[in-house]
Design an enzyme around this catalytic site. Structure first.
Site, PDB file in Angstrom:
ATOM      1  CG  HIS A 196      -2.192  -0.682   1.193  1.00 20.24           C
ATOM      2  ND1 HIS A 196      -2.631  -1.707   2.043  1.00 20.24           N
ATOM      3  CD2 HIS A 196      -2.636  -0.863  -0.051  1.00 20.24           C
ATOM      4  CE1 HIS A 196      -3.659  -2.059   1.730  1.00 20.24           C
ATOM      5  NE2 HIS A 196      -3.403  -1.965  -0.003  1.00 20.24           N
ATOM      6  NE  ARG A 297      -6.767  -1.463  -6.719  1.00 15.92           N
ATOM      7  CZ  ARG A 297      -6.526  -0.231  -7.407  1.00 15.92           C
ATOM      8  NH1 ARG A 297      -7.128   0.534  -7.184  1.00 15.92           N
ATOM      9  NH2 ARG A 297      -5.205   0.032  -7.537  1.00 15.92           N
ATOM     10  NE  ARG A 333     -10.440  -6.147  -8.618  1.00 18.00           N
ATOM     11  CZ  ARG A 333      -9.171  -5.716  -8.332  1.00 18.00           C
ATOM     12  NH1 ARG A 333      -7.988  -5.886  -8.459  1.00 18.00           N
ATOM     13  NH2 ARG A 333      -9.192  -4.877  -7.074  1.00 18.00           N
ATOM     14  CD  GLU A 422      -6.599 -10.992  -9.769  1.00 19.80           C
ATOM     15  OE1 GLU A 422      -6.094 -10.477  -9.342  1.00 19.80           O
ATOM     16  OE2 GLU A 422      -7.346 -11.924 -10.503  1.00 19.80           O
ATOM     17  CG  ASN A 445      -0.251  -5.382  -7.890  1.00 18.91           C
ATOM     18  OD1 ASN A 445       1.097  -5.336  -9.320  1.00 18.91           O
ATOM     19  ND2 ASN A 445      -0.729  -4.825  -7.525  1.00 18.91           N
ATOM     20  CG  ASP A 446      -3.529 -10.776  -6.290  1.00 15.52           C
ATOM     21  OD1 ASP A 446      -2.596 -11.648  -5.426  1.00 15.52           O
ATOM     22  OD2 ASP A 446      -4.863 -10.943  -6.353  1.00 15.52           O
ATOM     23  NE  ARG A 456      -0.920  -7.991  -3.820  1.00 13.23           N
ATOM     24  CZ  ARG A 456      -1.791  -7.345  -4.061  1.00 13.23           C
ATOM     25  NH1 ARG A 456      -2.310  -8.230  -4.681  1.00 13.23           N
ATOM     26  NH2 ARG A 456      -2.070  -6.655  -3.957  1.00 13.23           N
ATOM     27  CB  CYS A 493      -4.994  -3.695 -14.395  1.00 19.12           C
ATOM     28  SG  CYS A 493      -5.682  -5.019 -13.836  1.00 19.12           S
TER      29      CYS A 493
END
Length: 566
Positions: A196, A297, A333, A422, A445-446, A456, A493
């Site tokens: 974050h 999101r 999403r 992902e 990220n995932d 992560r 993304c």
């Protein structure tokens, strides 16, 4: 309270290296985050257990009130982060644990400290979203402890001059309060490229290097030169280096000021540049020079609620955002929640490893109504506006799951439906999956954490989560090639798309759109305009052929147009 002494680097000290987290350069004196308040070595005799419990609960409530007051002065994601922290401080389960400790004979400050520590361990063990919130709980613990012991409240330093902020790690509550006019750059010893802190730093346009061993040696007031593109920190730079980096900053600002309009490679190949968006002011999001939203999101509508939002409430929220993007694309999403992002109104049962459990699209297996209601609301909002609305499901693993989601979207009246890639299994079967959907979007990220088997949220393995890892890029390339063969668009993304150098590689691997935070748009647009599609493909070959993330990054830096990195 006296701060812990840190080893002192001497003039000419060796350059420190970490993970490039937010692009740009900064030169300025170090200002260190204060150490968190510590309990005294000797524990006093506790008073009446009920009084101690009441005092401890009162401190948590005071922390929540302070966070609410700070949130009221902010907007968008910053206000949402602080509001979520306030809710955590008022968590009944946390309060119950604190009371148990106090009634068992611990003084108020010790009861807060130990209860929060035990609760933190449970969150870290759960992984995923809960583990990400563990750092927030530490922040609440430190603030309540400071109140109970009469110590200074932990928080950001205020040296009175523009500075480079150095810390072991930063809680989101601290990051959202950063002033880009005062904080020139960020260096943290811990943290990974998808934390974050990194996401918020990029949103603020602050250069950052995270996962930087040796950051603990940087003393207050020592000048440093930070390079957020290369991931380096130079203690006590000489005048020539400092001047060169400052000139580079001015040159970058001038170049980026000229970067406007749609994304294009040097030879005119379109690459849509989109926004990652969530809770915030729709008008503010719509005002950015983007071609739409590549990732909306929607979790903010569902989290921290006792009951799911109604279709009407969701429709109203979506409509207000879609209206600001009339004539542009908005990619929604669907709810990315489950056991790792717990919802009070969704019961999925105990899971030893929620990151590998019922989350994302899998939640519809046990609570199908959540998804069908959301799709109905998106479809209704789409009909009211002029935006091109697409939907995509997170955590899709198989072609059959992709087909199931597309069928639900079509039944709701949504014309364009896709999925997020992902999970390595979805990437490996990309050709078969592409025939079932209208588009895909890669969540780096995932995909990184599942490809590298590295949580992560675990700050001790940031190198494995580096989006430059060749194994991750190979999977992205497999999806990109499948997209080219099928004629389906392939977006990215994850935070990887916000890195101008890595954006070139992603386009070379087949990405047709890139979605990122708004401050990253000009630099990515500028980088694309300086390279042809063929050059992007050659840079992608260099990156995927490398033996490590660091070598991949350096190979591309050396081969890219100088203005991309200077």
């Amino acid at each position: 309270m006296a701060q812990t002494e840190h080893p002192s680097p001497t003039a000419g000290a060796t350059r420190l290296s970490g993970i490039p987290a937010s692009p740009g350069v900064a030169v300025g004196p170090v200002a260190r985050m204060a150490d968190p308040p510590a309990l005294p070595a000797e524990r006093p005799e506790p008073g009446d257990p009920r009084t101690e419990a009441s005092t401890a609960r009162g401190a948590l409530e005071k922390v929540a009130d302070l966070l609410d007051a700070q949130a009221a002065q902010l907007t968008g994601e910053a206000a949402a982060v602080l509001g979520a922290l306030a809710l955590m401080a008022r968590d009944p389960e946390l309060g119950r644990r604190v009371e148990e400790r106090a009634e068992a004979g611990e003084p108020a400050a010790w009861a807060v400290h130990s209860a929060c520590g035990a609760y933190q361990e449970l969150m870290l063990a759960a992984g995923g979203y809960l583990a990400e919130r563990a750092a927030d709980l530490a922040d609440i613990r430190d603030r309540a402890t400071a109140l109970l012991l009469g110590l200074p409240m932990p928080g950001l330093p205020d040296p009175g001059v523009a500075h480079v902020l150095v810390a072991d790690d930063l809680a989101p509550a601290d990051t959202v309060r950063l002033d880009p006019e005062q904080v020139l750059g960020i260096v943290t010893r811990l943290g990974g490229p998808t934390s974050h802190t990194v996401i918020l730093a990029r949103a603020l346009g602050i250069p950052a290097v995270v996962g930087c061993p040796g950051a603990e040696t940087l003393r207050d007031g020592v000048p440093v030169a930070l390079d957020g593109d290369a991931g380096t920190v130079e203690p006590e730079p000489d005048a020539e280096l400092a001047d060169r980096m400052l000139r580079r900053t001015e040159r970058r600002r001038a170049l980026l000021a000229e970067s406007t309009g749609p994304g294009r490679t040097e030879d005119g190949v379109p690459v849509a540049l989109l926004l990652n968006a969530g809770e915030g002011d729709p008008k503010e999001a719509g005002a950015h020079d983007s071609e739409g939203v590549g990732l909306l999101r929607t979790e903010f509508l569902f989290l921290d609620r006792a009951d799911p939002p109604t279709v009407a409430a969701q429709t109203d929220t979506y409509t207000r955002l879609f209206e600001e993007f009339s004539g542009r694309t908005v990619t929604v999403r669907t709810l990315d929640a489950g056991s790792d992002k717990p919802l009070a109104f969704v019961e999925t049962g105990h899971e030893d490893n929620p990151a590998l459990g019922v989350r994302g699209f899998r939640t519809s297996r046990v609570h199908p109504g959540l998804l069908t209601d959301q799709l109905a609301a998106i479809a209704a909002a789409s009909e009211e506006t002029g935006a091109r609305v697409r939907v995509m499901a997170p955590m899709v693993s198989t072609p059959d799951e992709a087909s199931d989601f597309v069928a639900l979207a079509r039944e709701a009246g949504i014309r364009e439906a896709g999925v997020m890639i992902e999970v390595p299994g979805a990437a490996l079967l990309a050709d078969r999956l592409m025939s079932r959907v209208d588009f895909v979007s890669i969540g780096t990220n995932d995909l990184a954490q599942y490809t590298m088997a590295a949580d992560r949220t675990l700050g001790t393995l940031p190198d494995l989560l580096d989006p430059w890892q060749p194994a991750l890029l190979a999977l992205v390339g497999a999806v990109g090639a499948a997209g080219e063969r099928s004629g389906r668009p392939v977006g990215v993304c994850g935070e990887a798309a916000a890195d101008p150098l890595l954006a070139l590689v992603l386009v070379g691997l087949g990405a047709t759109s890139l979605s990122m935070s708004a401050p990253a748009l000009p630099a990515v647009r500028h980088a694309l305009a300086r390279h042809s599609q063929g050059e992007c493909r050659r840079l992608a070959e260099l990156a995927t052929a490398a033996s490590s993330a660091g070598r991949a990054r350096e190979a591309v830096r050396s081969a890219a147009h100088p203005e991309t990195v200077d």
